[in-house]
Scaffold this motif. Structure first.
Motif, PDB file in Angstrom:
ATOM      1  N   GLU A 280      25.919   6.824  26.852  1.00 44.91           N
ATOM      2  CA  GLU A 280      27.384   6.796  26.975  1.00 44.91           C
ATOM      3  C   GLU A 280      27.805   5.993  28.208  1.00 44.91           C
ATOM      4  N   ARG A 281      27.053   6.181  29.314  1.00 49.28           N
ATOM      5  CA  ARG A 281      27.375   5.427  30.534  1.00 49.28           C
ATOM      6  C   ARG A 281      27.169   3.918  30.307  1.00 49.28           C
ATOM      7  N   GLN A 282      26.073   3.565  29.610  1.00 48.75           N
ATOM      8  CA  GLN A 282      25.815   2.167  29.337  1.00 48.75           C
ATOM      9  C   GLN A 282      26.917   1.560  28.456  1.00 48.75           C
ATOM     10  N   ILE A 283      27.289   2.361  27.461  1.00 51.72           N
ATOM     11  CA  ILE A 283      28.372   1.887  26.567  1.00 51.72           C
ATOM     12  C   ILE A 283      29.668   1.690  27.341  1.00 51.72           C
ATOM     13  N   LYS A 284      29.948   2.636  28.226  1.00 49.85           N
ATOM     14  CA  LYS A 284      31.170   2.547  29.027  1.00 49.85           C
ATOM     15  C   LYS A 284      31.128   1.307  29.911  1.00 49.85           C
ATOM     16  N   ALA A 285      29.967   1.061  30.528  1.00 51.14           N
ATOM     17  CA  ALA A 285      29.832  -0.101  31.400  1.00 51.14           C
ATOM     18  C   ALA A 285      29.973  -1.389  30.598  1.00 51.14           C
ATOM     19  N   ARG A 286      29.255  -1.422  29.448  1.00 52.71           N
ATOM     20  CA  ARG A 286      29.357  -2.621  28.611  1.00 52.71           C
ATOM     21  C   ARG A 286      30.790  -2.840  28.108  1.00 52.71           C
ATOM     22  N   THR A 287      31.445  -1.748  27.761  1.00 54.52           N
ATOM     23  CA  THR A 287      32.839  -1.866  27.286  1.00 54.52           C
ATOM     24  C   THR A 287      33.739  -2.424  28.375  1.00 54.52           C
ATOM     25  N   GLN A 288      33.569  -1.915  29.601  1.00 53.55           N
ATOM     26  CA  GLN A 288      34.368  -2.412  30.721  1.00 53.55           C
ATOM     27  C   GLN A 288      34.097  -3.893  30.969  1.00 53.55           C
ATOM     28  N   ALA A 289      32.794  -4.278  30.904  1.00 52.23           N
ATOM     29  CA  ALA A 289      32.454  -5.688  31.095  1.00 52.23           C
ATOM     30  C   ALA A 289      33.078  -6.546  30.008  1.00 52.23           C
ATOM     31  N   LEU A 290      33.067  -6.020  28.777  1.00 47.73           N
ATOM     32  CA  LEU A 290      33.671  -6.755  27.673  1.00 47.73           C
ATOM     33  C   LEU A 290      35.175  -6.902  27.853  1.00 47.73           C
ATOM     34  N   GLU A 291      35.831  -5.847  28.304  1.00 48.08           N
ATOM     35  CA  GLU A 291      37.282  -5.907  28.542  1.00 48.08           C
ATOM     36  C   GLU A 291      37.608  -6.907  29.641  1.00 48.08           C
ATOM     37  N   VAL A 292      36.784  -6.899  30.724  1.00 46.00           N
ATOM     38  CA  VAL A 292      37.008  -7.860  31.813  1.00 46.00           C
ATOM     39  C   VAL A 292      36.829  -9.288  31.298  1.00 46.00           C
ATOM     40  N   ALA A 293      35.779  -9.488  30.484  1.00 45.21           N
ATOM     41  CA  ALA A 293      35.539 -10.824  29.939  1.00 45.21           C
ATOM     42  C   ALA A 293      36.679 -11.271  29.027  1.00 45.21           C
ATOM     43  N   LEU A 294      37.150 -10.347  28.195  1.00 42.30           N
ATOM     44  CA  LEU A 294      38.287 -10.679  27.316  1.00 42.30           C
ATOM     45  C   LEU A 294      39.526 -11.012  28.127  1.00 42.30           C
ATOM     46  N   HIS A 295      39.769 -10.249  29.187  1.00 42.95           N
ATOM     47  CA  HIS A 295      40.935 -10.482  30.048  1.00 42.95           C
ATOM     48  C   HIS A 295      40.835 -11.851  30.721  1.00 42.95           C
ATOM     49  N   ASP A 296      39.618 -12.145  31.257  1.00 41.91           N
ATOM     50  CA  ASP A 296      39.433 -13.448  31.906  1.00 41.91           C
ATOM     51  C   ASP A 296      39.609 -14.585  30.911  1.00 41.91           C
ATOM     52  N   ASN A 297      39.086 -14.407  29.726  1.00 41.64           N
ATOM     53  CA  ASN A 297      39.213 -15.448  28.707  1.00 41.64           C
ATOM     54  C   ASN A 297      40.681 -15.664  28.311  1.00 41.64           C
ATOM     55  N   GLU A 298      41.428 -14.578  28.221  1.00 44.34           N
ATOM     56  CA  GLU A 298      42.846 -14.693  27.883  1.00 44.34           C
ATOM     57  C   GLU A 298      43.604 -15.443  28.976  1.00 44.34           C
TER      58      GLU A 298
END
Length: 363
Positions: free
Chosen positions: A50-68
C-alpha cells in the motif's frame, strides 16, 4: 525535465497492476485469517505494498502535473509566437505602405518643383505678351480711327485716277472684313493669353506639394484650379456639372487637398467608358464641410468597396494604375481629421464625399 508519454503510460499501468495485487493479497489475507488466525507477515506485506502504491501514485500525479504545466507553457509559447508573427506581418505591410507613400510624395515633390519652374518660365513671357497685346489693341484702334478719317476725306475729293486707285486697293484688301477681323483676332489673343496666365497660376498654386503650412482656403477655388489643369483629360470624357453650395474658408493644407481633388476627378474620368457626367456638389453641416464627386461610370463591385483605399489595390489593367491614388487621398483627408464616404452601384456610377472640419483642433 519533460517526462515522455510512454513513461506516463507505464506508471499508470503499474499503478493498476499494484492495485490488483493489493486487492488479491487482501482477499488471501482475509481467507488465511479466517482459516488459522495467522497472517501477520501477510499483513505487513500488504501494508508495504500500500505504501509503494501510494508513493507511486504520488509520483504519477506529480509527473502528470508537471506534464500539464509543460503543455500549457508550450501552448502559450506557440500562441505568443503566432501573435508575434501576425504583428510582424502587419508591420511589414505598414512599412511597405509607408515606403510607397514616401516614394509617391517624393515623386509629387519632384513634379511640383518641375511644374513650379516651368510655370515660372512661362509666366514671364506670357506676361509681356499679354501686356503687348493690350498695347497693340490700342494701336490698332488708333490706326482704324486714322483710316476712318482718311476715308471721310477721300469721299470729299473730286474724281481722279488716284481716287480710283485708292478704291481698288480698299476693295483688294477687303477693308470692311479686315477691320472686323483684326479686332476679333486681338480679342481672342488677349483672351487666350489670359487663359494661359490663369492656367500657369493654377499650376503654380497646385505645384506647392512640398508646403505643409495650414491656412484658411477657398475649397471651390482649389477645385476649379484642379479642373483647369485636368481640362484636356476631362473634356473628352465627361461634362462637368457644378452644384456648389455656400462654403466658409476651411483650415487645411491647400496643395494636399488639391491633390485629393485631382485623384478623385482622375478616378471618375477613368471609370467612364464613353462620355458621361461628373457632378460636383458641396455644402456645410455644423462644423464640417463636404464636397462630393459623382460620376456616371462603371461603379464599384460590393466586394471591392472595402479594399479601394488599400495601397496598391486597383481594378484597372496591369500597367494602367498604381493603386495609390485613393490610398493617398484617404491618408491626406485622415491627416486633416476628416473622412471619405463612398457609395456605388455597379453600372450606375460612384459618389465620393469628402468631409473636412472647418477648423483644426489644437493638438
Amino acid at each position: 525535465m519533460v517526462m515522455s508519454e510512454d513513461r506516463l503510460h507505464e506508471l499508470a499501468a503499474e499503478n493498476i497492476r499494484l492495485k490488483k495485487m493489493v486487492s488479491a493479497l487482501m482477499d488471501r489475507a482475509e481467507q488465511g485469517l479466517s482459516a488459522d488466525g495467522s497472517g501477520f507477515s501477510l499483513f505487513e506485506t500488504t501494508i508495504m505494498l500500500e505504501r509503494q502504491i501510494k508513493a507511486r501514485t504520488q509520483a504519477l500525479e506529480v509527473a502528470l502535473h508537471d506534464n500539464e504545466q509543460i503543455n500549457r507553457a508550450l501552448l502559450a509559447a506557440k500562441q505568443q509566437l503566432e501573435q508575434e508573427k501576425d504583428e510582424q506581418s502587419k508591420l511589414i505591410d505598414k512599412l511597405a505602405e509607408i515606403h510607397s507613400q514616401l516614394l509617391q510624395a517624393e515623386k509629387l515633390a519632384s513634379i511640383g518643383q518641375l511644374a513650379a519652374g516651368v510655370a515660372h518660365e512661362i509666366n514671364n513671357p506670357i506676361g509681356f505678351v499679354n501686356s503687348n497685346l493690350g498695347t497693340l489693341k490700342g494701336y490698332v484702334a488708333d490706326l482704324l480711327g486714322l483710316i476712318d478719317a482718311y476715308q471721310a476725306v477721300e469721299e470729299q475729293l473730286p474724281d481722279s485716277p488716284q481716287k480710283d486707285i485708292l478704291a481698288a486697293e480698299r476693295q483688294r484688301v477687303d477693308l470692311a472684313f479686315l477691320r472686323q477681323d483684326v479686332v476679333d483676332l486681338l480679342a481672342e489673343s488677349i483672351d487666350g493669353a489670359g487663359r494661359v496666365r490663369h492656367i500657369v497660376q493654377d499650376l503654380r498654386d497646385f505645384s506647392r506639394t512640398g508646403e505643409v503650412s495650414w491656412e484658411a482656403a477657398d475649397l471651390h477655388a482649389g477645385l476649379d484650379s484642379t479642373l483647369n489643369l485636368l481640362a484636356s483629360e476631362l473634356r473628352d470624357k465627361a461634362e462637368i456639372v457644378r452644384e456648389y453650395g455656400e462654403l466658409p474658408r476651411v483650415e487645411c493644407i491647400p496643395s494636399q487637398i488639391n491633390q485629393v481633388f485631382m485623384n478623385l476627378l482622375g478616378n471618375a474620368a477613368h471609370a467612364i467608358a464613353g462620355h458621361g457626367t461628373i457632378t460636383l456638389r458641396s455644402g456645410c453641416a455644423g462644423d464640417q464641410v463636404w464636397i462630393s464627386v459623382t460620376d456616371t461610370g462603371a461603379g464599384i463591385a460590393a466586394d471591392h468597396l472595402a479594399k479601394i483605399f488599400d495601397p496598391f489595390f486597383t481594378t484597372r489593367p496591369v500597367g494602367k494604375g498604381s493603386g495609390l491614388g485613393l490610398s493617398m487621398a484617404y491618408r491626406i483627408v485622415d491627416q486633416h481629421h476628416g473622412r471619405i464616404d463612398v457609395s456605388s452601384q455597379p453600372g450606375q456610377g460612384s459618389c465620393f464625399t469628402i468631409w473636412l472640419p472647418i477648423r483644426q483642433q489644437a493638438a
